[in-house]
Design a protein around this motif. Structure first.
Motif, PDB file in Angstrom:
ATOM      1  N   ALA A 157     122.379 130.772  50.574  1.00 13.49           N
ATOM      2  CA  ALA A 157     122.676 129.363  50.843  1.00 13.49           C
ATOM      3  C   ALA A 157     124.090 129.180  51.359  1.00 13.49           C
ATOM      4  O   ALA A 157     124.326 128.441  52.321  1.00 13.49           O
ATOM      5  N   GLN A 158     125.037 129.852  50.747  1.00 14.18           N
ATOM      6  CA  GLN A 158     126.432 129.639  51.137  1.00 14.18           C
ATOM      7  C   GLN A 158     126.683 130.065  52.574  1.00 14.18           C
ATOM      8  O   GLN A 158     127.313 129.351  53.354  1.00 14.18           O
ATOM      9  N   ALA A 159     126.167 131.242  52.938  1.00 14.36           N
ATOM     10  CA  ALA A 159     126.360 131.727  54.309  1.00 14.36           C
ATOM     11  C   ALA A 159     125.659 130.812  55.309  1.00 14.36           C
ATOM     12  O   ALA A 159     126.191 130.538  56.393  1.00 14.36           O
ATOM     13  N   GLN A 160     124.473 130.316  54.959  1.00 14.54           N
ATOM     14  CA  GLN A 160     123.751 129.437  55.868  1.00 14.54           C
ATOM     15  C   GLN A 160     124.460 128.100  56.036  1.00 14.54           C
ATOM     16  O   GLN A 160     124.486 127.528  57.132  1.00 14.54           O
ATOM     17  N   ILE A 161     125.055 127.596  54.953  1.00 12.65           N
ATOM     18  CA  ILE A 161     125.804 126.338  55.052  1.00 12.65           C
ATOM     19  C   ILE A 161     126.985 126.502  55.997  1.00 12.65           C
ATOM     20  O   ILE A 161     127.246 125.644  56.853  1.00 12.65           O
ATOM     21  N   VAL A 162     127.704 127.609  55.859  1.00 13.78           N
ATOM     22  CA  VAL A 162     128.859 127.861  56.727  1.00 13.78           C
ATOM     23  C   VAL A 162     128.414 127.953  58.182  1.00 13.78           C
ATOM     24  O   VAL A 162     129.070 127.411  59.095  1.00 13.78           O
ATOM     25  N   GLU A 163     127.303 128.616  58.415  1.00 12.70           N
ATOM     26  CA  GLU A 163     126.802 128.764  59.787  1.00 12.70           C
ATOM     27  C   GLU A 163     126.447 127.406  60.392  1.00 12.70           C
ATOM     28  O   GLU A 163     126.784 127.113  61.550  1.00 12.70           O
ATOM     29  N   ILE A 164     125.779 126.562  59.598  1.00 10.12           N
ATOM     30  CA  ILE A 164     125.410 125.230  60.110  1.00 10.12           C
ATOM     31  C   ILE A 164     126.661 124.390  60.354  1.00 10.12           C
ATOM     32  O   ILE A 164     126.769 123.690  61.368  1.00 10.12           O
ATOM     33  N   LEU A 165     127.619 124.453  59.435  1.00 10.98           N
ATOM     34  CA  LEU A 165     128.860 123.705  59.612  1.00 10.98           C
ATOM     35  C   LEU A 165     129.606 124.138  60.868  1.00 10.98           C
ATOM     36  O   LEU A 165     130.144 123.306  61.611  1.00 10.98           O
ATOM     37  N   ASN A 166     129.646 125.446  61.111  1.00 10.43           N
ATOM     38  CA  ASN A 166     130.293 125.947  62.327  1.00 10.43           C
ATOM     39  C   ASN A 166     129.645 125.355  63.569  1.00 10.43           C
ATOM     40  O   ASN A 166     130.321 124.965  64.524  1.00 10.43           O
ATOM     41  N   HIS A 167     128.316 125.289  63.543  1.00  5.37           N
ATOM     42  CA  HIS A 167     127.600 124.738  64.691  1.00  5.37           C
ATOM     43  C   HIS A 167     127.914 123.244  64.859  1.00  5.37           C
ATOM     44  O   HIS A 167     128.181 122.765  65.975  1.00  5.37           O
ATOM     45  N   LEU A 168     127.900 122.491  63.771  1.00  8.61           N
ATOM     46  CA  LEU A 168     128.156 121.047  63.854  1.00  8.61           C
ATOM     47  C   LEU A 168     129.575 120.756  64.320  1.00  8.61           C
ATOM     48  O   LEU A 168     129.802 119.849  65.133  1.00  8.61           O
ATOM     49  N   VAL A 169     130.539 121.505  63.808  1.00  9.40           N
ATOM     50  CA  VAL A 169     131.939 121.259  64.185  1.00  9.40           C
ATOM     51  C   VAL A 169     132.188 121.661  65.631  1.00  9.40           C
ATOM     52  O   VAL A 169     132.888 120.964  66.376  1.00  9.40           O
ATOM     53  N   ALA A 170     131.615 122.773  66.042  1.00  9.29           N
ATOM     54  CA  ALA A 170     131.902 123.298  67.383  1.00  9.29           C
ATOM     55  C   ALA A 170     131.192 122.511  68.479  1.00  9.29           C
ATOM     56  O   ALA A 170     131.726 122.388  69.589  1.00  9.29           O
ATOM     57  N   HIS A 171     130.006 121.974  68.210  1.00 10.75           N
ATOM     58  CA  HIS A 171     129.191 121.392  69.272  1.00 10.75           C
ATOM     59  C   HIS A 171     129.183 119.871  69.274  1.00 10.75           C
ATOM     60  O   HIS A 171     128.352 119.253  69.947  1.00 10.75           O
TER      61      HIS A 171
END
Length: 1673
Positions: free
Chosen positions: A306-320
């Motif tokens: 869960a933690q790694a997936q949350i970070v991945e989604i956050l990276n996508h939301l912030v970057a795009h």
């Protein structure tokens, strides 16, 4: 016969003690073939559906007494997403393999007499797999009765305890028993269903009775075989249909179909061997919810880390989501929420510690955490705030969202309760308020659906409320009442009732706003316990001793309980005798507006109000807007079950301008439910007084002491409560109060101090510095706007879900750069900016993406098969603006610069899909459009291009043409399944081509109903592109004020003298022939006074057609009374004819002999308009004009115009405005506006000209101020301003004795388009708007309109509207405010501008009391004869609060002349006549008339002559004016004093039915008794005032038999009598109330007699003048 045989057979078998329950013999294993198929979609074949299939062998064997083993063998799972029934099912091999260990594990279950009991399974078997087993065991549930073959019962099953019908027959030949049972899923004692997001909705019972949105039924067919030991199930077939529609059923419904089959195969001898593990109790046959509660049906996510997936989604939301919102951002945000819901609290902690110092990540986390909906969110917010890692603002925002999104359970409630007592949160008033209001909301959500809600949850609030009442902490009492209102717990009714002013004096002593909030807190309780709240609300409403506002609030609560017919009728009976007009007006208007309701949820109340309203007098409807009103309006579509409503409650208590409180509410109706979306309430109690009252009044203790000494002689005088200067506002969302604020003077002072603090100025300086250095930033804000879910099990044990999700992400990228010339110094002041040339360049790129999903189907954590309707809105609107401002040079310029625009600036796409996917094969979801491609029947495909070529000469649109591109295809069906069109508009003026593309593919070819029209694919897109070859570089608007305005003009203006005619001479002659009624056929633009006077005074033949919207009067009006209205008779005519004739108001005419005969008499207003301009020459203060202007307005205007037609020839423009498009080819395009002012002639000329070189189109406005009473303007436009022209004149004057104003519009020729649009506007005017108008026929000018407004009084207006066809009158239109007629025409008594504005504002809402001819007219316009005692002062009017801001006393001396005494501030003012003059004394010192006006040295008080008398002005003290002359007097109080006065003039509260109130507050019906009660009695006959009277209670001179007892009666109303030692010389009869006591009772204490009730009314003798002996006491 067969039934008899079956009954005998069953009786025989019963006699043999055979068992009729399904039996699985010991030592045998029964093998069945089991299949379950679930399909969701529209019922018609040929459309896509989504579903799944479970196939397996089922082995059942006995394990012990009434305990059996069940095992699945060879289980297989299939997915389906395709066109039914064409496409095959697809095996879900990976999912089957993953679930095989659980599916193959045998389970145990209890089974006795056909009833399934407890279930047992080893640890590790998921709830989902157990629910699949429950679906199988549900088939085995049989309750067979031995003595009945058709019967009903409430039977337990996987879906709850529901109504079940059994029918048993026998197939004798096959020796089989056929059993059928059906389950009605809409009639369940216990329905297993989980709702999420519906806590704030209210079910519409009436809607669901007419058409249920959700229906379901299950049919079971069994073939049974009779065995010696019982019955064996040979075959079972189950067919279940659950259908749902957001609309009524006639508009179609989607369905979930479940089919089960259980077929006996064989009997094996090998028993089922349980695995070597402990079997645990896993519930019963009833379905159990599991992970599907946290699983969104939109997407399937496999959560490994869960933690790694949350970070991945956050990276996508912030970057795009920086420059613009990514099109998948809402879906990614939903994915983030789902993973956060599955994460542990430790994961949230680690995530926060990693990203809390990164602003972009921090904001996304703070927006996502509150919508998780788990107690972990509340715990996270609490701990981070207590650790000082979140600010108060962040915490407040997060708490408001989380309280409404979190699932209410005991853990969440305990968390909020702990936060409510936390010291750090208590230190912040905002957070304390949010947490406590949220606590009430959590309890409300928790109790939804519960039959009995635990009382322990709300008791802490009850205790805190009791403590707050004990210590008299008003703010806390209000807060806790609002918490109880949010919770809506029925047990709170008792503590709330203790706060209401109906149980003892303790509650009555509380402030009224506490009582008001206590009543409003009953509204949510009323939804659960309407009957209890109805009784309490009716009790409050009937209590006439309560403040009117509280009674009106009780009325609101009463109607929200949806009272029955009897209660509404009782309410109408109360209103019929109601003395308080505020309450009567409010209740009547509430009933009246509810009668118009069309919403199903209000149907019974609307019907009841329709009956009740007929009981009441329609006169209540005619009360002015100053009285309280309730308004309800709604719109509802029954077939769509969709609607909206708005309510507004305007509550006043003293008929003042500013109401006491206003409540506005909006509601929505959808799918058989109702929700209060938004409610805002504002209270202004005392606010108007606080703003306008002189603040020095409060601190004057000497004044109060002096006035109290004067009025202490009044019998039983009671002061009114002071108004505390306070405003408050509250906001409710979805029926729950989320915020409120009290605004008092202290808060305002704090806000002012904060705004003017050095820190704020430093912040502004830093902001300017940031702009000068250039700054850029971006913001992104996600929102989960809707999450509504309903989960219910199917017969197969798998969950079916109905859900609606709406998620949105908005973002904006901003770049700002500013420069100044000259450069600002380092420590500049903000005022320095005004002396610089400022330039600002800004680029903004706002964008938003909104996704909405509507889902119906199977949703679990491992597989989904559902029908999904997805709507996506994508919008981006970039802009680049450059602005320049130079205040010293008077220059402003703004430019719209070119910016890159995406292909579509806004697009909406909607599509409906059948989706099937599973967790083991996420890469290959099966998605099928609901309408397959080959089913679509293309009807037409058109691209419509409307090309508008802009041209200034043709008003930007010279031509438009429609070009068809594409050939229409063959029409196959009458209903379109496929449709596509594109509409384009080219605007050459700005070089942009805009296109709207619409495309749809739907199932309307199958059924032409709403649901099938929505199903399919729809899209709408909007795009803008530059036109090729017409490139525009930028758009500019430039303003120049002052001497440099001429330099900015681009095109030289030259108004030529040539005449421009509308058409050729031949055409004009033809027009003259065809329209013989048109005089002056040729249209000339020459401006000679003779031709102008002819054309503007020409008359046309009258028309016979009269508008049906007005009352046609054929008798002349007589006098000015309202009887003119009643004497009129109506002539009806059709709307169409009236509309067409009114369109001819601009010059056309028609005639009809028959109609003309009917209207041969004319309606003539009794007076003509007399122009002030003609009557009065310009004074020396007015603008000087030539002598030639002393004639009529036309000649005066023409004289000025002829002197200089174009002011630009001699003077520079005052200001210039340039609008232009800067093109690449340097062609001029746009407009310029120049304004010229000629001060000597008071003339203003404005010319708007097109910049195009080949255009001579202009728009000219010439206005002249002929005098202070008259202004004339000429409007002309077209080529060189000569095609069309209009003359507009506004003037003041008199109509009879009344001041009036008139607006006239005359013309020569108008564009046909203007006439056409005038007709359209008239057609849209509803007939109700013109009801009550009087219309007549008159000799009016052919090409002239006029509107005359006559002020017949300061509160009524007459309107006279004249057209070429008719004259329309609206007489005696009441105004809610008073017009300051005298002050408008003359000077105000104050010289300072602020004082003048203050005075005029106060004058508008004044209440006036006057005296003339021995008659007093009170503030409420009630008249009575005042028989005044000689030499005794009466209280004429005074401030009746404890502040005693003023007092006005009246006395009649021995020669019966009136004396006025005004006590205000620190002075006494005496006004009395002497010979022919009025004497003025201030504090005993006479002020000669020549020395007036007198001004108080410190207070805003003036004394000045007015007419034949003297006036005292003190509006800031509440006393607007006291006027006195020899024969009359007037007292005017300001608006904010209404309801706070007392005395002979009354309370000024508009309550004419409660006018005569004595000083004790008692209401009397006799005017003389009322007037005498306000006399200031003397203490002794030696008093220097020469007043020899006192108030006393007198005994009736005869005994009266009351209730069978001889009684002595004493007056409870004081009667004026002479003092001891004096005798009356003048008396009058007065009717007073008497209280009677039995003769054998002890004598009554006359000092307390005034508090007793009235037993009878009798006439007594009152003394008016007394003469005293020399030896008087």
């Amino acid at each position: 016969m067969r039934a008899v045989v079956l009954a005998l057979t069953l009786a025989f078998v019963a006699g043999q003690h055979h068992n009729f329950a399904p039996d699985f013999a010991a030592g045998k294993t029964y093998v069945y073939k089991y299949e379950a198929l679930l399909l969701g979609g529209l019922p018609e074949e040929g459309l896509a559906r989504a579903g799944l299939k479970v196939s397996s062998k089922v082995l059942i064997s006995a394990a012990a007494q009434n305990t059996y083993m069940l095992k699945l063998v060879e289980p297989e799972l299939y997915e389906y997403s395709g066109v039914w029934p064409r496409d095959p099912l697809t095996p879900a091999t990976k999912l089957t393999s993953a679930l095989a260990p659980q599916l193959l594990t045998p389970i145990k279950f209890e089974y006795a007499n056909g009833v399934v009991g407890k279930m047992f399974a080893p640890d590790g078997i998921s709830t989902l797999v157990l629910n699949v087993h429950r679906g199988i065991l549900n088939v085995l549930q049989l309750n067979i009765k031995k003595t009945q073959n058709v019967y009903e019962l409430q039977e337990a099953g996987a879906q709850g305890v529901c109504k079940t019908l059994y029918a048993i027959t026998e197939d004798e030949k096959a020796e089989r028993i056929l059993l059928t049972k059906t389950r009605d899923l809409n009639h369940c004692q216990e329905k297993i269903m989980k709702d999420m997001g519906l806590a704030y909705t209210e079910k519409c019972v009436k809607c669901q009775q007419d058409s249920k949105n959700l229906r379901g039924a299950t049919a079971y067919n069994y073939i049974l075989k009779q065995l010696a030991s019982g019955i064996m199930i040979l075959e079972a077939a189950v067919n279940e249909v659950i259908q749902f529609s957001p609309f009524s059923e006639m508009n179609g419904a989607a369905q979930m179909e479940t089919k089960q089959s259980l077929v006996f195969l064989e009997i094996q001898k090998a028993p089922i061997v349980p695995i070597e593990a402990q079997y645990l109790h896993c519930g019963s046959l009833k379905y159990e919810f599991s992970t599907e509660l946290l699983q969104t049906p939109i997407q399937l996510i496999k959560i490994n880390n869960a933690q790694a997936q949350i970070v991945e989604i956050l990276n996508h939301l912030v970057a795009h989501n920086v420059e613009r919102v990514h099109e998948d951002a809402p879906l990614k945000f939903l994915e983030l929420i789902q993973v956060l819901r599955a994460a542990h609290f430790a994961d949230l902690e680690m995530l926060w510690s990693q990203f809390r110092n990164n602003p972009a990540y921090r904001q996304w986390i703070l927006d996502a955490i509150p919508v998780i909906g788990t107690p972990a969110a509340l715990r996270f917010i609490k701990e981070k705030f207590l650790a000082d890692e979140m600010t108060v603002a962040e915490t407040a925002q997060a708490l408001i969202a989380s309280v409404h999104m979190v699932t209410a359970d005991t853990e969440a409630i305990k968390l909020v309760e702990a936060m409510a007592v936390n010291n750090k949160i208590l230190e912040s008033p905002v957070l304390r308020e949010i947490v406590l209001l949220g606590y009430g909301t959590m309890i409300s959500k928790y109790c939804v659906g519960m039959a009995v809600c635990p009382a322990e949850l709300i008791k802490p609030i009850h205790e805190q409320l009791a403590e707050a009442v004990a210590i008299d902490e008003t703010q806390d009492i209000i807060l806790f009442l609002k918490v109880l209102g949010n919770a809506g717990h029925p047990i709170s009714l008792k503590p709330i009732t203790k706060i209401l002013p109906i149980h003892g004096t303790a509650a009555a002593s509380l402030p009224m706003r506490v009582h008001a909030d206590a009543i409003m807190a009953l509204r949510n309780i009323a939804k659960k316990e309407p009957r209890m709240v109805q009784d309490l609300a009716l009790q409050l409403y009937m209590d006439k001793a309560l403040h009117p506002e509280l009674r009106m609030l009780s009325c609101i609560v009463l109607f929200e309980t949806r009272p029955p017919m009897g209660l509404v009728a009782s309410l109408a009976n109360i209103v019929k005798t109601e003395e308080n007009l505020q309450v009567a007006s409010f209740t009547y208007s509430h009933m009246k507006s509810l009668t118009r309701s069309t919403a199903a949820i209000h149907a019974s109340v609307a019907a009841a109000c329709n009956v009740a309203i007929k009981i009441l007098s329609p006169r209540l409807e005619k009360l002015s807007l100053r009285f309280s009103k309730a308004i309800h309006a709604d719109i509802y579509n029954s077939p769509l079950m969709l609607g909206a409503a708005a309510s507004a409650f305007y509550i006043n208590d003293a008929a003042s301008i500013l109401p006491r409180s206003i409540v506005a509410k909006t509601s929505a109706y959808f799918a058989g439910a109702a929700a209060d979306v938004l409610e805002v309430g504002v209270r202004t109690d005392g606010l108007q007084e606080a703003l306008l009252k002189n603040p020095a009044i409060i601190n004057s203790a000497d004044r109060i002491t002096k006035m109290k000494r004067v009025i202490k002689a009044l019998s039983q005088w009671k002061s009114l409560p002071n108004r505390s200067p306070l405003a408050s506002i509250y906001v409710k969302f979805l029926g729950q109060e989320i915020a409120f604020a009290n605004i008092d003077k202290t808060l305002i002072d704090q806000a002012i101090a904060l705004a003017t603090a050095p820190s704020v100025q430093a912040f502004g300086r830093n902001a300017v510095k940031a702009l000068l250095s250039g700054t850029s930033f971006h913001i992104a804000k996600p929102l989960l706007a809707t999450e509504v879910r309903r989960i219910l099990p199917t017969a197969a044990g798998l969950p079916m879900e109905l859900s609606l999700y709406t998620a949105a992400v908005a973002a904006a990228a901003v770049q700002v750069k500013a420069t100044t010339t000259p450069t600002l110094p380092e420590n500049f002041h903000l005022s320095h900016l005004l002396k610089t040339d400022m330039q600002l360049e800004t680029e903004v790129r706002p964008s938003v993406v909104v996704n909405t999903f509507a889902v119906m189907g199977v949703n679990t954590a491992i597989l989904q098969a559902a029908l999904v309707s997805r709507a996506k809105l994508n919008s981006i609107l970039p802009a680049k603006i450059a602005a320049r401002l130079d205040i010293t040079e008077g220059h402003f310029k703004i430019e719209a610069l070119p910016v890159s625009v995406p292909e579509h600036i806004a697009a909406v796409h909607v599509e409906t899909l059948a989706v099937a996917r599973n967790i083991e094969d996420l890469a290959a979801p099966r998605i099928t459009p609901i309408i397959p491609a080959k089913v679509l029947q293309p009807i037409s495909r058109e691209i419509l291009t409307s090309k508008i070529v802009s041209s200034a000469a043709a008003s930007w649109s010279r031509s438009s043409e429609i070009i068809s591109q594409g050939v229409p295809l063959a029409i196959i069906k009458s209903k379109a399944a496929q449709f596509e069109k594109k509409y384009c508009v080219e605007t050459v003026a700005i070089g942009v081509k805009g296109c709207v593309k619409v495309a749809t593919e739907n199932a309307a070819h199958i059924r032409d109903i709403v649901l099938y029209k929505l199903a399919g694919r729809h899209s709408v897109s909007l795009s803008f592109k530059p036109i090729k070859g017409e490139a525009v570089e930028r758009l500019e608007m430039e303003i120049q004020v002052g001497p440099k305005a001429a330099e900015k003009l681009i095109k030289q203006i030259n108004l030529s003298e040539e005449e421009i005619t509308e058409g050729q001479p031949v055409l004009m002659k033809l027009k003259g022939i065809l329209v013989p009624g048109l005089r002056n056929g040729t249209i000339s633009s020459s401006i000679s006074s003779s031709s102008r006077s002819k054309s503007f005074s020409a008359s046309s033949s009258s028309s016979s057609h009269v508008s049906s919207k007005a009352t046609n009067v054929v008798a002349p009006l007589r006098g000015r009374s309202s009887s003119r209205l009643s004497s009129s008779r109506s002539l009806s005519s059709s709307k169409s004819s009236s509309a067409s004739n009114l369109a001819s108001l601009f010059g056309a005419s028609s005639s009809s002999s028959s109609s003309s005969a009917r209207l041969s008499k004319r309606v003539i207003y009794p007076h003509k308009f007399q122009n002030n301009h003609k009557k009065q020459a310009l004074t020396s203060q007015a603008i000087p004009v030539p002598p030639s202007m002393s004639r009529s307005s036309a000649s005066s205007f023409e004289a000025i115009y002829r002197q200089n037609k174009f002011l630009g020839n001699e003077a520079a423009p005052t200001f210039a405005i340039i609008f232009r498009a800067v093109r690449a080819d340097n062609k001029m395009q746009g407009y310029q506006l120049a304004a010229y002012l000629d001060r000597p002639t008071a003339r203003l000329q404005i010319i708007l000209a097109a910049l195009a070189a080949d255009s001579n189109w202009k728009f000219c406005v010439d206005g002249v101020l002929l005098s202070k009473h008259k202004v004339t303007a000429k409007l002309a436009w077209g080529a060189e301003c000569k095609q069309y022209d209009t003359m507009i004149t506004a003037e003041t004057g008199l109509v009879g004795p009344s001041p009036a104003a008139r607006l006239r519009v005359a013309w020569n020729e108008l564009p046909s388009a203007l006439k056409r649009y005038a007709k359209k506007v008239y057609d849209y005017i509803p007939a109700s708007m013109l009801a009550g108008l009087i219309q007549g026929k008159d000799e009016n000018s052919a090409k002239q309109l006029s509107l005359t407004v006559v002020a017949t009084s300061d509160r009524t207006l007459d309107f006279i509207w004249k057209t070429p066809m008719h004259t329309v009158y609206k007489l005696a239109l009441p105004l809610p405010i008073a017009l300051p007629l005298d002050e408008v025409t003359g000077l105000t008594p104050f010289d300072d501008l602020a004082d003048r504005v203050h005075y005029l504002f106060a004058k508008v809402g004044t209440a006036e009391c006057s005296f003339a001819m021995d008659t007093v007219t009170t503030f409420n316009n009630r008249r009575y004869k005042n028989e005044m005692p000689l030499s005794c002062y009466q209280v004429l009017a005074q401030d009746c609060t404890d502040e005693l801001k003023f007092m006005v006393l009246l006395k009649k001396d021995h020669i019966e002349q009136n004396h006025i005494n005004v006590k205000i501030a620190d002075i006494d003012i005496d006004l009395y006549p002497k010979n022919t003059d009025v004497i003025v004394k201030v504090n005993g010192m006479e002020i000669p008339i020549n020395n007036l006006p007198y001004e108080h040295p410190t207070a805003k008080i003036q004394i000045r002559p007015k007419g034949e008398g003297i006036s005292v002005f003190a509006p800031s003290h509440g006393l607007h004016e006291v006027y006195f002359d020899k024969n009359s007097w007037k007292v005017k109080v300001v608006d904010w004093m209404k309801g706070q006065t007392c005395g002979l003039c009354g309370k000024a509260d508009g309550e004419v039915r409660q006018e005569y109130r004595t000083p004790s507050g008692r209401l009397t019906k006799n005017a003389v008794s009322y007037a005498h009660s306000w006399v200031l009695p003397a203490e002794s006959c030696r008093d220097t005032t020469e007043c020899h009277m006192k108030h006393e209670s007198i005994q009736l001179q005869r005994q009266v038999n009351i209730h069978g007892q001889e009684s002595n009666c004493y007056s409870v109303e004081p009667v004026l009598r002479c003092l001891p030692g004096c005798f009356p010389v003048k008396t009058t009869a007065v009717t007073v109330g008497f209280h009677c006591i039995p003769t054998d009772s002890p004598p009554e204490n006359l000092n307390t007699i005034y508090d007793n009730s009235v037993d009878l009314k009798e006439t007594a003798e009152a003394h008016l003048a007394c003469s005293c002996t020399a030896q008087c006491a």
